[in-house]
Scaffold this motif. Structure first.
Motif, PDB file in Angstrom:
ATOM      1  N   ASP A  14       0.909  -1.106   0.084  1.00 13.33           N
ATOM      2  CA  ASP A  14       0.064  -0.076   0.005  1.00 13.33           C
ATOM      3  C   ASP A  14       0.813   1.295   0.009  1.00 13.33           C
ATOM      4  O   ASP A  14       1.953   1.360  -0.566  1.00 13.33           O
ATOM      5  N   HIS A  55      -4.407   0.710  -0.666  1.00 12.02           N
ATOM      6  CA  HIS A  55      -4.762  -0.870  -1.294  1.00 12.02           C
ATOM      7  C   HIS A  55      -4.909  -1.897   0.011  1.00 12.02           C
ATOM      8  O   HIS A  55      -4.155  -1.564   1.022  1.00 12.02           O
ATOM      9  N   ARG A  56      -5.671  -2.520  -0.096  1.00 11.41           N
ATOM     10  CA  ARG A  56      -5.962  -3.610   0.817  1.00 11.41           C
ATOM     11  C   ARG A  56      -5.857  -4.837  -0.024  1.00 11.41           C
ATOM     12  O   ARG A  56      -5.629  -4.828  -1.133  1.00 11.41           O
ATOM     13  N   HIS A  58      -7.313  -7.292  -0.933  1.00  3.35           N
ATOM     14  CA  HIS A  58      -8.230  -7.915  -2.181  1.00  3.35           C
ATOM     15  C   HIS A  58      -7.530  -6.901  -3.559  1.00  3.35           C
ATOM     16  O   HIS A  58      -7.889  -7.564  -4.483  1.00  3.35           O
ATOM     17  N   ASP A  59      -7.340  -5.633  -3.155  1.00  3.12           N
ATOM     18  CA  ASP A  59      -6.567  -4.953  -4.311  1.00  3.12           C
ATOM     19  C   ASP A  59      -5.450  -5.422  -4.677  1.00  3.12           C
ATOM     20  O   ASP A  59      -5.334  -5.264  -6.181  1.00  3.12           O
ATOM     21  N   ALA A  62      -6.188  -8.422  -7.089  1.00  2.00           N
ATOM     22  CA  ALA A  62      -6.824  -7.970  -8.364  1.00  2.00           C
ATOM     23  C   ALA A  62      -5.527  -7.657  -9.304  1.00  2.00           C
ATOM     24  O   ALA A  62      -6.223  -7.642 -10.648  1.00  2.00           O
ATOM     25  N   ARG A  63      -4.564  -7.173  -8.911  1.00  2.00           N
ATOM     26  CA  ARG A  63      -3.644  -6.637  -9.754  1.00  2.00           C
ATOM     27  C   ARG A  63      -2.302  -7.517  -9.940  1.00  2.00           C
ATOM     28  O   ARG A  63      -1.236  -7.131 -10.606  1.00  2.00           O
ATOM     29  N   ASN A  83      -4.500  -1.244   6.075  1.00  2.00           N
ATOM     30  CA  ASN A  83      -5.454  -0.741   5.409  1.00  2.00           C
ATOM     31  C   ASN A  83      -6.735  -1.431   5.574  1.00  2.00           C
ATOM     32  O   ASN A  83      -8.001  -0.987   5.773  1.00  2.00           O
ATOM     33  N   ASP A  84      -6.637  -2.716   5.737  1.00  2.00           N
ATOM     34  CA  ASP A  84      -7.708  -3.602   6.141  1.00  2.00           C
ATOM     35  C   ASP A  84      -8.252  -3.369   7.532  1.00  2.00           C
ATOM     36  O   ASP A  84      -9.429  -3.628   7.585  1.00  2.00           O
ATOM     37  N   SER A  95     -12.959  -6.210   6.510  1.00  2.00           N
ATOM     38  CA  SER A  95     -11.856  -7.285   5.929  1.00  2.00           C
ATOM     39  C   SER A  95     -11.797  -8.451   6.873  1.00  2.00           C
ATOM     40  O   SER A  95     -11.005  -8.329   7.758  1.00  2.00           O
TER      41      SER A  95
END
Length: 207
Positions: A14, A55-56, A58-59, A62-63, A83-84, A95
């Protein structure tokens, strides 16, 4: 651990990892611990910063294919989790720890299968800037345990930033290391960098 010019060391996470990097410049390392590690390495290697603010886990998932697997790194370092926890308290976005752990497990598994990369997993950390952040540990502590459990299951090298920063805070004070409790100051980033270098066994520069 020794690195060669052909090795790619990728750091993903993050804003703590991003540290102001220019996302339009693939060579940008930001101004934090990733740059400090790159400058301290005793042997040549390519260092890549894929931190993205906010970003968490899951972000990251995704990338992961484009930001990690497509680059074929030799070493992947992950720092995620704060961040979660944070989004639970400032936005009411949950989260669940079990889902967080499962997600982290999936990306580490993919990395092993597709890249055969050496894994480094850094624990999330918090240096409370006020009483309200003290309550975050009810969420962060089990999340940190999940990070440790998943890292161990994958044979990853663990970097205990959650221990290194509080130890440094005993000397310098928490505010000098992370004024808002989450984002490191230059001194805080130096502590994180030194913890990674020590875990990697590549030598630790002077503070």
């Amino acid at each position: 651990m020794r690195f060669t010019r052909d090795d790619r060391l990728l750091f993903i996470g993050d804003s703590v990892t991003a540290a102001g990097r220019d996302r339009d410049d693939p060579t940008s390392l930001g101004d934090g611990y990733v740059r400090m590690i790159a400058e301290a390495l005793p042997s040549p290697a390519t260092v890549v910063n894929k931190g993205v603010d906010g970003h968490r886990v899951h972000d990251l998932e995704a990338r992961w294919a484009t930001d990690v697997l497509a680059l074929g790194p030799a070493v992947v370092t992950v720092l995620i989790g704060i961040n979660d926890t944070w989004r639970r308290y400032d936005r009411g976005l949950l989260s669940p720890v079990a889902e967080f752990e499962a997600c982290l497990d999936r990306v580490l598994t993919l990395t092993e299968e597709k890249c055969a990369a050496r894994l480094f997993v850094m624990t999330p950390f918090l240096l409370p800037a006020g009483p309200e952040q003290e309550t975050w540990f009810e969420d962060l502590t089990p999340r940190t345990d999940a990070v440790l459990h998943t890292a161990t299951a994958h044979g990853a090298t663990v970097v205990r930033t959650d221990l290194a920063l509080p130890r440094a805070a005993e000397v310098h004070g928490a505010a000098a290391l992370a004024p808002d409790g989450v984002h490191p100051s230059p001194l805080g980033h130096r502590v994180v960098a030194r913890a990674w270098l020590a875990a990697a066994g590549v030598g630790v520069p002077s503070p």
